[in-house]
Design an enzyme around this catalytic site. Structure first.
Site, mmCIF file in Angstrom:
data_model
loop_
_atom_site.group_PDB
_atom_site.id
_atom_site.type_symbol
_atom_site.label_atom_id
_atom_site.label_comp_id
_atom_site.label_asym_id
_atom_site.label_seq_id
_atom_site.Cartn_x
_atom_site.Cartn_y
_atom_site.Cartn_z
ATOM 1 N N TYR A 20 3.487 3.649 -11.946
ATOM 2 C CA TYR A 20 4.087 4.066 -9.961
ATOM 3 C C TYR A 20 4.302 3.311 -8.981
ATOM 4 O O TYR A 20 4.468 3.747 -8.377
ATOM 5 C CB TYR A 20 2.959 5.598 -10.545
ATOM 6 C CG TYR A 20 1.707 5.776 -8.701
ATOM 7 C CD1 TYR A 20 2.418 7.015 -9.195
ATOM 8 C CD2 TYR A 20 1.814 5.548 -7.109
ATOM 9 C CE1 TYR A 20 2.454 7.653 -8.104
ATOM 10 C CE2 TYR A 20 1.523 6.382 -6.659
ATOM 11 C CZ TYR A 20 1.631 7.586 -6.399
ATOM 12 O OH TYR A 20 1.569 8.251 -5.751
ATOM 13 N N SER A 41 3.339 6.179 -1.127
ATOM 14 C CA SER A 41 2.171 6.452 -1.110
ATOM 15 C C SER A 41 1.266 4.450 -0.709
ATOM 16 O O SER A 41 2.318 3.992 -0.381
ATOM 17 C CB SER A 41 2.243 6.380 -2.510
ATOM 18 O OG SER A 41 0.603 5.962 -2.938
#
Ligand SMILES: NC(=O)c1ccc[n+]([C@@H]2O[C@H](COP(=O)([O-])OP(=O)(O)OC[C@H]3O[C@@H](n4cnc5c(N)ncnc54)[C@H](O)[C@@H]3O)[C@@H](O)[C@H]2O)c1
Length: 275
Positions: A150, A137
């Site tokens: 995350y 990401s």
């Protein structure tokens, strides 16, 4: 030479968002695709056929990922690409983070990727041109408040991917790490959201509405960029202008980028919330 129409491509988390768009794109280019997702209903959007095998799979289940790889080999005779795409989101401050939630996201976003690599590597090594495509990401490149879990999962995917790329340097397997910025998918709706960027409590609807305003790339655009990076065997694929800009910023100011990004994001999100 990597010729997409000759390839067998396995994709996890293929029932929604980026995985679904990539599955459709690979099929349209003539590849044979094994699409899996933990949510069997989401796979209803795909019609299994000669070119497409559809399976229910939880990437946390190491043995099941191994069986899925063997099923693909039995059905298509080979596998050239594993796209470790399945992932979930979690917004929670460190002060209130529940260990179960942290372990939940690591099990899917990080250990799910490791399960995919380990199960598929023996098949990939038999291919003349193979790929491991791992979804990290933008948040595998830079950190933001409320995203500790995350961030940890996606930084881990990045470190793991960059290391195995070097382990596999003299093999036929190239490792592609993908860093999307905001892509308009169900990632927030499929996740757990307790805290916002400014450390305040939030709920799913507010988080999803905010994300829909911020995310600027469509899943179809993301799929095209991943396909291009996969075919070329690029080590690092950035998706979206947000990812390209913020990657540069964090490399320029690695210790203090948050002094710029957090106030700007907060001003932006407050303005969006008023609209
Ligand atoms: N959308 C974004 O802005 C964005 C940004 C950066 C990275 N990513 C990453 O891209 C990947 C795809 O996300 P997306 O945006 O398409 O989200 P999405 O929620 O639309 O799709 C993710 C899919 O993964 C599946 N999944 C969840 N847990 C699973 C499990 N345990 N086993 C198997 N499948 C599971 C879900 O059912 C869903 O179909 C994720 O790894 C995500 O972290 C997304």
């Amino acid at each position: 030479m990597f010729e997409i129409s000759e390839k067998v491509i396995a994709i996890t988390g293929a029932g929604s968002g980026i995985g679904l768009a990539l599955t459709r794109l690979c099929l349209s280019k003539g590849a044979r695709v094994a699409a899996s997702d933990v949510n069997p209903e989401s796979l209803g959007a795909l019609n299994a056929g000669d070119q497409l095998m559809v399976s229910t799979l939880d990437v946390r289940d190491r043995a099941a990922v191994g069986r899925w790889a063997q099923d693909i080999a039995a059905r298509f005779g080979a596998c050239d690409v594993i796209v470790n795409n399945a992932g979930v989101s979690l917004s929670s401050r460190v002060q209130t983070m529940q260990r179960e939630d942290f372990e939940w996201i690591m099990d899917i976003n990080f250990w799910g990727v490791v399960n995919g690599v380990e199960a598929f590597l023996p098949l990939l090594e038999k291919s003349s041109a193979a790929r491991i495509v791992n979804l990290s990401s933008l948040f595998g490149l830079m950190a933001v408040p409320s995203q500790a879990a995350y961030n940890a999962s996606k930084f881990a995917v990045r470190g793991y991917s960059e290391a195995i790329r070097q382990d596999l340097r003299n093999s036929t397997v190239k490792v592609v790490t993908v860093h999307p910025g905001g892509v308009k998918t169900n990632i927030v709706r499929n996740g757990k959201h307790f805290d916002s960027l400014d450390g305040l409590e939030t709920d799913m609807d507010t988080s999803a509405a905010m994300f829909a305003k911020i995310a600027s790339t469509t899943p179809e655009q993301a799929a095209k960029i991943i396909m291009n990076g996969m075919c070329k065997g690029k080590p690092r694929v950035l998706i979206g202008r947000d990812a390209i800009f913020l990657d540069k910023l964090q490399r320029l100011l690695p210790a203090i980028y948050d002094r710029l990004t957090v106030p700007v994001s907060l001003r932006g999100s407050r303005r969006l919330a008023r609209q």
